[in-house]
Design an enzyme around this catalytic site. Structure first.
Site, short mmCIF file in Angstrom:
data_model
loop_
_atom_site.label_atom_id
_atom_site.label_comp_id
_atom_site.label_asym_id
_atom_site.label_seq_id
_atom_site.Cartn_x
_atom_site.Cartn_y
_atom_site.Cartn_z
N HIS A 192 1.42 -4.55 1.92
CA HIS A 192 0.20 -3.86 1.47
C HIS A 192 0.16 -3.96 -0.05
O HIS A 192 0.43 -3.00 -0.78
CB HIS A 192 0.24 -2.40 1.92
N ASP B 102 -6.81 -2.27 5.42
CA ASP B 102 -7.05 -3.66 5.01
C ASP B 102 -7.73 -4.44 6.14
O ASP B 102 -8.62 -5.26 5.90
CB ASP B 102 -5.72 -4.32 4.62
#
Length: 435
Positions: free
Chosen positions: A275, A247
């Protein structure tokens, strides 16, 4: 003298240990190979508790595990003098990988074996965990590793029992997890995968190095990491990570594109939280060419809406384009996450990783695994960054991800020894990579 040992494959022997102690053969003995059959334990994953039962994390006592016999050509062992090239090499490091027959591991293992993570003087032993169904695929992975002629790869072992594969592990990369299928609720995914990571936590607690570093990749990775560490009370909770480096990498890429610079000009990028689609890409503290992002990209609406949403949903978009979840870029991000821990962090910079929140300086709820900014001296350890800015926008987004992780924690209480599971998830935030 070189000795070759061969063991025939059989249904009762699903674990094969493959050892390669040198990349150079001087001469081979003419002795006949010895046949050996070794009965092996099979791993067992416990079912979810029902009614008022609570499954507490109890350390499992196991008999000392004998090193299993080798298999095939990897049985060749070499008695030779250390050459100049290898005499300065470091002590062998043991890396265990679950889900080793999957797509992510297929990219990752070759990076580990090549020296890309630990450097050109660090020999590696790879211990690969699969399932009964993937045993043949694991053999194929081992064959490809053999054919790649990596000088640093000294040993490869494959198996289906975490109590064997995690033996003496100094790094555990937990990739294997069940993906969410059609019609499966988020709570169901938490329970199914939670059972896997509870068992793996117990195995790590029983047989791994006391300072093993654990990186959880299998989703939902934050809560899976929490379950794993709760079931491994003899290993420091600080040693457990959940992967949010992909990410971070995605966020750096999008900021670089918007600013018209190469991605190496983007620093101090933080992913906060879970996440999932509640994750928070932090553009308040990030920098481009050393300047605050908001001074370089003056489009606040783009930063708060398009940029943030693009990072949160990038995994889902990739699935639509590619037909499957990210594998190669995930493997690259695992390498990045590991290197961030074994390489000193550049002065003034930091990296993102999901870690245990106890003692954090940000006011985030304790006893969850949350992505935060970290620095490392390169010794495998890390410290949380204290000098970060906070504003109302960032704090409100962080709170939303915190609430989600607290709800997930309540949903797996039966797997962490904290009571009866109560699932009151605030919403079904599709995880990047879920189908």
């Amino acid at each position: 003298m070189a000795v070759a040992e061969f063991i025939p494959s059989s249904s009762s022997s699903l674990t094969k240990t493959i050892s390669l102690y040198s990349s150079q053969l001087l001469h081979v003995s003419t002795h006949k190979p010895r046949l050996s059959l070794t009965p092996l334990r099979r791993s067992k994953i416990c079912c979810s508790v029902i009614s008022n039962e609570v499954q507490a994390p109890v350390p499992v006592a196991k008999e000392p595990i004998k090193k299993t016999e080798c298999f095939g050509v990897f049985c060749l062992t070499y008695d030779l003098k250390a050459e100049e090239e290898t005499s300065s090499w470091k002590k062998l490091i043991n890396v265990s990988v679950s889900g080793a027959a999957g797509m992510i591991a297929n990219h990752l293992l070759f990076k580990l074996a090549s020296g890309e993570v630990f450097g050109p003087d660090q020999p590696v032993a790879l211990k690969l965990l699969g399932s009964e169904r993937s045993t043949q695929a694991l053999e194929g992975v081992a064959m490809e590793l053999e054919d790649s002629l990596f000088p640093l790869l000294r040993e490869v072992s494959i198996g289906i029992d975490p109590y064997e594969v995690f033996q003496d592990a100094e790094w555990a990369l937990l990739i294997g997890a069940k993906p969410r299928g059609p019609g499966m609720e988020r709570a169901g995914l938490l329970d199914i995968n939670g059972q896997i990571f509870a068992e793996q936590g117990k195995a790590l607690n029983a047989v791994a190095s006391r300072n093993v570093k654990v990186i959880v990749v299998g989703n939902p990775c934050n809560t899976n990491a929490l379950i794993c560490l709760k079931n491994a009370p003899d290993i420091p909770a600080k040693n457990f990570h959940a992967l949010t480096r992909l990410d971070e990498n995605r966020a750096k890429c999008q900021l670089a594109l918007k600013a018209g610079v190469f991605y190496d000009k983007v620093s101090n990028m933080t992913i906060w939280g879970n996440h999932s689609t509640t994750q928070v890409p932090d553009f308040l503290n990030a920098k481009i060419n050393g300047f605050p992002v908001k001074d370089v990209i003056r489009d606040s609406k783009w930063l708060e809406e398009e940029f943030t949403e693009k990072i949160q949903k990038r995994g889902g978009v990739l699935i639509q384009k590619w037909g499957r979840s990210s594998a190669a870029s995930t493997a690259v991000s695992v390498v990045d996450a590991m290197r961030s821990l074994v390489t000193p962090t550049p002065e003034g910079d930091w990296f993102s990783t999901s870690v245990y929140t106890n003692g954090n300086p940000y006011g985030i709820a304790e006893d969850i695994v949350f992505s935060m900014p970290c620095r490392s001296k390169g010794d495998g350890d890390y410290e949380l960054v204290k000098d970060v800015l906070m504003d109302d926008y960032l704090q409100s987004r962080i709170k939303k991800s915190e609430d989600e992780l607290l709800a997930e924690k309540r949903c797996v209480a039966h797997l962490t020894g904290e009571g009866i599971a109560v699932c009151d998830l605030p919403g079904d935030t599709m995880l990047p990579g879920e189908m």
